[in-house]
Design a protein around this motif. Structure first.
Motif, mmCIF file in Angstrom:
data_model
loop_
_atom_site.group_PDB
_atom_site.id
_atom_site.type_symbol
_atom_site.label_atom_id
_atom_site.label_comp_id
_atom_site.label_asym_id
_atom_site.label_seq_id
_atom_site.Cartn_x
_atom_site.Cartn_y
_atom_site.Cartn_z
ATOM 1 N N LYS A 92 31.840 3.177 2.224
ATOM 2 C CA LYS A 92 33.164 3.598 1.750
ATOM 3 C C LYS A 92 33.406 5.082 2.003
ATOM 4 C CE LYS A 92 34.169 0.163 -1.802
ATOM 5 N NZ LYS A 92 34.298 -0.121 -3.234
ATOM 6 N N LEU A 93 32.400 5.892 1.755
ATOM 7 C CA LEU A 93 32.586 7.327 1.930
ATOM 8 C C LEU A 93 32.700 7.711 3.402
ATOM 9 C CD1 LEU A 93 30.285 8.770 -0.851
ATOM 10 C CD2 LEU A 93 32.756 8.719 -0.794
ATOM 11 N N SER B 52 36.920 9.187 7.580
ATOM 12 C CA SER B 52 37.639 8.842 8.800
ATOM 13 C C SER B 52 39.123 8.631 8.514
ATOM 14 C CB SER B 52 37.030 7.569 9.401
ATOM 15 O OG SER B 52 37.774 7.143 10.509
ATOM 16 N N ARG B 53 39.435 7.936 7.416
ATOM 17 C CA ARG B 53 40.834 7.649 7.092
ATOM 18 C C ARG B 53 41.588 8.902 6.629
ATOM 19 N NH1 ARG B 53 39.938 2.041 3.886
ATOM 20 N NH2 ARG B 53 42.062 2.350 3.124
ATOM 21 N N VAL B 54 40.886 9.796 5.943
ATOM 22 C CA VAL B 54 41.512 11.057 5.536
ATOM 23 C C VAL B 54 41.890 11.865 6.780
ATOM 24 C CG1 VAL B 54 41.084 13.292 4.450
ATOM 25 C CG2 VAL B 54 40.471 11.193 3.256
ATOM 26 N N LEU C 198 50.505 6.737 2.148
ATOM 27 C CA LEU C 198 49.190 7.110 2.663
ATOM 28 C C LEU C 198 48.380 7.846 1.598
ATOM 29 C CD1 LEU C 198 50.014 8.384 6.270
ATOM 30 C CD2 LEU C 198 48.579 6.430 5.694
ATOM 31 N N GLU C 199 49.052 8.724 0.878
ATOM 32 C CA GLU C 199 48.382 9.492 -0.177
ATOM 33 C C GLU C 199 47.882 8.568 -1.286
ATOM 34 O OE1 GLU C 199 46.803 12.995 -1.717
ATOM 35 O OE2 GLU C 199 47.668 12.542 0.235
ATOM 36 N N LYS D 298 43.344 5.762 -4.027
ATOM 37 C CA LYS D 298 42.680 4.502 -4.379
ATOM 38 C C LYS D 298 41.259 4.465 -3.831
ATOM 39 C CE LYS D 298 43.107 -0.497 -3.724
ATOM 40 N NZ LYS D 298 43.841 -1.564 -3.002
ATOM 41 N N LEU D 299 41.104 4.898 -2.583
ATOM 42 C CA LEU D 299 39.788 4.860 -1.940
ATOM 43 C C LEU D 299 38.819 5.836 -2.607
ATOM 44 C CD1 LEU D 299 38.639 3.283 0.474
ATOM 45 C CD2 LEU D 299 39.018 5.295 1.864
ATOM 46 N N VAL D 300 39.289 7.031 -2.940
ATOM 47 C CA VAL D 300 38.444 8.031 -3.597
ATOM 48 C C VAL D 300 37.988 7.525 -4.970
ATOM 49 C CG1 VAL D 300 38.393 10.345 -4.600
ATOM 50 C CG2 VAL D 300 39.448 9.993 -2.380
#
Length: 436
Positions: free
Chosen positions: A220-221, A226-228, A370-371, A376-378
């Motif tokens: 995930k990290l 990569s997504r950031v 996107l933000e 959510k991912l963080v």
């Protein structure tokens, strides 16, 4: 252990040693180059013994090699013919040591980070090169390193002493010393087997959960970073588009077409080193690297640890494993310059939500979405660390610390100071532990 189980006595003047005969896979089989499992079923003994040996832990090949050991242990837990419970985890050190070396501290921390909290009372210390006296300095070193292990009724660590000189040729000049070493080692082995007889074995279910959570956190990290990066590039694209609209404000107001240029992010699949080709699982729909690096043992995407209920836990759309591939390629984000027209930009949004839409407003809304996805991912990654904190025997390990700084930074970016503080506390405790 084997000589003890066979009832070998000093007067027998014989000492058995194990050889790894590759033609006889029943006596010892290698799971990977990282872990070897030895199974002993001796007619002369009432005890069946299985030893899981990790000889390469903490060697010069570094963290990636140690991750392979964790991967191998997870595979061993999950396979039908694998190991599903353990009686004891044995940590070995010399009796005369007065401190743990950096390598030993790293190994002990890393080993403990593999297991669930429930395994602590099954961890025992084996002291070698012992003269028979209580290893005070070594025990102090263990205490200072905060090694979790079984304790006796006096709340002292459970340990056993050995001086392994049994296979040395008999020497009359040192007869008494060799006999003392023999007796000491067999007394230590007798104590260890008595401990094994009385201790309740522990299922590796919680340990399996720890290893899986750690894999998912890793993935995930890596995916988050990569997504950031893509989000920042999309932000840049938005700003360039807004600037183009500002410069051509009159044309926009008069609904006249014009051309402008922006930098656009796109994904491209590139080859990776064939030697590590088995380490990448990618989603062909989201065009993301769901598990790279670190996917060692999965034969195909359905076996990968980031999959749950046949779906990926990492990629944006949580796609089915059938949409994923495992090959010698990964996605990389690249930038290209692209000419666009106001007519196409406006048509894009009109097709989506109808006429009369504000192009600038729609671009800003996309950025907000996107933000939200980033937040959510963080938070997901943070909860993964929280879960490890709750179930792992030792979370203050290199495997967690290598991600903490990145996650703290991201939590601050999304205005989650309290969660960032929790991770800062874990980092502080790791620093204090290192000082000792």
């Amino acid at each position: 252990m084997i000589n003890y189980m066979l009832g070998v006595q000093r007067k027998d003047k014989v000492w058995f040693e194990i050889t790894d005969d590759q033609s006889d896979r029943s006596s010892a089989h290698s799971l990977t180059s990282s872990i070897t499992v030895y199974g002993f079923y001796l007619q002369e003994s009432k005890t069946d013994l299985t030893i899981i040996d990790t000889p390469g832990y903490g060697d010069t090949r570094g963290v990636e090699k140690d991750k392979e050991i964790a991967e191998s242990l997870l595979s061993l837990c999950e396979s039908a013919e694998g190991i599903h419970e353990v009686d004891a985890v044995c940590l070995v050190m010399m009796a005369h040591q007065n401190r743990l070396s950096d390598r030993q501290r790293y190994i002990f921390d890393a080993v403990q980070s593999l297991f669930g909290r429930d395994i602590a009372e099954n961890i025992v210390l084996l002291f070698t090169h012992s003269d028979g006296a209580r290893p005070k300095n070594a025990l102090t070193a263990v205490k200072e390193a905060k090694v979790k292990c079984a304790v006796n009724e006096q709340n002292q660590p459970v340990f056993f002493l050995f001086n392994n000189r049994q296979s040395e040729a008999a020497d009359e000049e040192y007869e008494m010393m060799q006999e003392q070493s023999w007796n000491l080692s067999f007394k230590g082995m007798e104590g260890l087997f008595k401990f094994l007889d009385n201790i309740k074995p522990k299922t590796l279910k919680m340990t399996q959960d720890v290893l899986q959570k750690r894999k998912q956190l890793d993935a995930k990290l890596n995916n988050l970073q990569s997504r950031v990066e893509v989000m920042k590039l999309k932000q840049n694209e938005l700003k360039q588009t807004q600037e183009a609209l500002r410069k051509n404000k009159k044309n926009v107001e008069e609904n006249k077409n014009f051309e402008y240029e922006v930098e656009v992010a796109y994904k491209e699949k590139v080859d990776i080193d064939p030697a590590v080709a088995y380490k990448a699982v990618c989603c062909s729909v989201c065009e993301e690297n769901c598990h790279y690096p670190g996917c060692w043992l999965a034969r195909d995407p359905s076996w990968c640890e980031v999959m749950k209920d046949e779906h990926c836990t990492v990629c944006t759309d949580k796609c089915h494993y059938s949409e994923h591939v495992k090959e010698a390629k990964i996605y990389v984000t690249k930038i290209k310059k692209e000419k666009r027209t106001y007519r196409d930009l406006k048509k894009k949004y009109e097709d989506k939500i109808g006429h009369g839409v504000s192009v600038v407003k729609k671009l800003e809304e996309e950025l907000q979405e996107l933000e939200k996805e980033k937040i959510k991912l963080v938070i997901e990654a943070f909860h993964c660390v929280e879960t490890l904190e709750r179930i792992a025997l030792n979370t203050v390990s290199l495997f967690i610390l290598q991600h903490i700084d990145v996650l703290i930074e991201k939590l601050k970016e999304i205005n989650e100071p309290e969660k960032a503080e929790i991770l800062e506390d874990i980092k502080t405790r790791a620093g204090e532990k290192k000082k000792h």
